[in-house]
Design a protein around this motif. Structure first.
Motif, PDB file in Angstrom:
ATOM      1  N   LEU A   1      26.032  -0.468  -7.919  1.00 28.30           N
ATOM      2  CA  LEU A   1      24.665  -0.488  -7.401  1.00 28.30           C
ATOM      3  C   LEU A   1      24.571  -1.361  -6.156  1.00 28.30           C
ATOM      4  N   LYS A   2      25.219  -2.513  -6.205  1.00 27.06           N
ATOM      5  CA  LYS A   2      25.164  -3.430  -5.062  1.00 27.06           C
ATOM      6  C   LYS A   2      25.890  -2.850  -3.852  1.00 27.06           C
ATOM      7  N   GLU A   3      27.023  -2.197  -4.116  1.00 28.28           N
ATOM      8  CA  GLU A   3      27.815  -1.655  -3.012  1.00 28.28           C
ATOM      9  C   GLU A   3      27.150  -0.476  -2.319  1.00 28.28           C
ATOM     10  N   GLN A   4      26.335   0.281  -3.046  1.00 30.70           N
ATOM     11  CA  GLN A   4      25.753   1.486  -2.453  1.00 30.70           C
ATOM     12  C   GLN A   4      24.433   1.231  -1.742  1.00 30.70           C
ATOM     13  N   VAL A   5      23.955  -0.017  -1.747  1.00 31.89           N
ATOM     14  CA  VAL A   5      22.716  -0.329  -1.035  1.00 31.89           C
ATOM     15  C   VAL A   5      22.906  -0.076   0.456  1.00 31.89           C
ATOM     16  N   ASN A   6      21.968   0.660   1.036  1.00 30.29           N
ATOM     17  CA  ASN A   6      22.013   0.977   2.456  1.00 30.29           C
ATOM     18  C   ASN A   6      21.193  -0.060   3.226  1.00 30.29           C
ATOM     19  N   LYS A   7      21.879  -0.989   3.835  1.00 33.48           N
ATOM     20  CA  LYS A   7      21.196  -2.074   4.547  1.00 33.48           C
ATOM     21  C   LYS A   7      20.883  -1.710   6.002  1.00 33.48           C
ATOM     22  N   LYS A   8      21.269  -0.502   6.409  1.00 34.40           N
ATOM     23  CA  LYS A   8      21.074  -0.111   7.804  1.00 34.40           C
ATOM     24  C   LYS A   8      20.049   1.003   7.958  1.00 34.40           C
ATOM     25  N   THR A   9      19.166   1.144   6.996  1.00 37.83           N
ATOM     26  CA  THR A   9      18.171   2.206   7.074  1.00 37.83           C
ATOM     27  C   THR A   9      17.296   2.061   8.317  1.00 37.83           C
ATOM     28  N   GLN A  10      16.914   3.183   8.869  1.00 35.56           N
ATOM     29  CA  GLN A  10      16.044   3.199  10.039  1.00 35.56           C
ATOM     30  C   GLN A  10      14.573   3.363   9.661  1.00 35.56           C
TER      31      GLN A  10
END
Length: 397
Positions: A249-258
């Protein structure tokens, strides 16, 4: 009885009318659905699979693993059958068990009596094998067993969730009349928002819609906010399975969403609460909060979704103030939201007519027991209502 690696029938429950969105989530996780129904989904899976489902689903309420299906015409037959199951392999003799149920049997006047018969069978079986009875009570924080008993047909489940999954755990400050998190997620899914364009939530209240939009846009799952589930208290539980899934779950977080998410409310207190909830959810940097009248909500150019969840009072009666508010919502959508899709979630069709725009879709939901609609409006640049155009939506129901 080894349940963690043995496939069985799984029922994933949800609030009424959330099933289509729950089915979409389950399919995206790679599971095959055997059957969908009004309040849930049926599939085949193991309890280890249930761990993954519990951590990932936004729209679910409970995840139930079937242990046995049988006929029982009265409480004694129910007790006798349950006494044959190897509960000592599932529940520790010094553990704690609670029972929930959905019962409709002519010999039962209250579900509490059925729950008591289930508890007695479990405790008597474990005592006969281990010499001690587990504690029992109403709390759902340890092992939970669920009975489904309709007429003469009964099914007994392990509830792998315990406390409902419909509350996602980040909302420490609920505010006034908050929307349930699972419902808010369903509403975001229903808009078909792409997770990249603008999502605007005027009249945001405690911020649940905006926060759920941010969670979906960044692929943050509810399992990030919770560390106790009923599956953890079943004998044979391997915590490494849980922690491995949580790492995913932590690895799949998308921190670069626009995505650009904007939430506004006239109340400073509401915005403060919404901001605190967003911080707990880890999405506060993604949401621009403003204290203002909804008509002053800043709107970036380009496509996106504008989602209102205004008050809707009682379904019958005169609401002069609310009528004016709904009319202003219509004006705001028409005059300021060109090129976007507008949405109003309401349980009052009479007030909805005051919006004065034609709906492109009317999506059915329940908010608790209240029959509601998510009304969709496609806002075209330059559109105007003519003098003779009927502002009411004749097909609204």
């Amino acid at each position: 009885m080894e349940v963690f690696n043995t496939p069985s029938k799984i029922i994933v429950t949800c609030n009424r009318r959330l099933s289509p969105y729950l089915q979409g989530e389950i399919r995206r996780l790679g599971f095959d659905i055997k059957r969908g129904f009004a309040t849930g989904v049926e599939l085949m899976a193991t309890v280890n699979d249930c761990i993954r489902l519990n951590l990932n689903l936004h729209c679910a309420s409970q995840i139930l693993y079937s242990l046995d299906t049988f006929s029982a015409s009265n409480p004694n037959e129910l007790y006798d059958r349950l006494l044959t199951l190897p509960w000592e392999n599932l529940i520790a003799f010094n553990g704690y068990v609670s029972v929930t149920s959905n019962v409709n049997n002519p010999t039962i006047s209250t579900p509490l009596f059925a729950n008591l018969k289930v508890k007695d069978a479990i405790a008597d079986r474990i005592k006969s094998k281990k010499g001690l009875r587990p504690d029992s009570g109403p709390d759902l924080h340890k092992t939970v067993v669920h009975l489904y008993w309709q007429d003469n047909q009964a099914e007994i489940f392990l509830d792998t969730s315990g406390e409902t999954l419909a509350k996602h755990g980040y909302r420490k400050h609920p505010g006034k009349a908050p929307m349930l998190e699972a419902l808010a997620a369903g509403v975001v899914y229903a808009t078909a928002w792409d997770g990249q364009s603008t999502f605007v939530n005027p009249m945001c209240g405690s911020g649940t819609l905006a926060i759920e939009a941010a969670l979906i846009a960044t692929n943050r799952k509810p399992g990030l906010f919770r560390m106790n589930y009923a599956f953890m208290h079943i004998l044979g539980y391997d915590e490494q399975v849980f922690f491995a899934e949580r790492r995913k779950l932590k690895e799949q977080v998308n921190k670069k969403t626009q995505a650009k998410i904007i939430a506004t409310d006239l109340s400073q207190e509401a915005v403060d609460i919404a901001r605190m909830n967003a911080k707990t959810a880890g999405v506060d940097p993604l949401i621009d909060f403003h204290v203002c009248d909804f008509a002053d909500t800043p709107l970036p150019d380009g496509p996106g979704a504008v989602v209102f969840n205004p008050e809707y009072g009682e379904r019958l009666g005169i609401h002069t103030k609310l009528e004016a508010t709904y009319a202003r919502i219509g004006d705001f959508l028409k005059q300021q939201c060109a090129g976007k899709r507008g949405y109003v979630f309401t349980g009052n069709p009479d007030l909805a007519k005051k919006i004065g725009l034609h709906t492109s879709r009317r999506i059915e939901f329940y908010n608790g027991k209240l029959d509601c609609r998510l009304l969709e409006y496609e806002i075209y640049a330059g559109s105007r209502r003519t003098k003779n155009e009927n502002p009411s939506d004749a097909n609204l129901h």
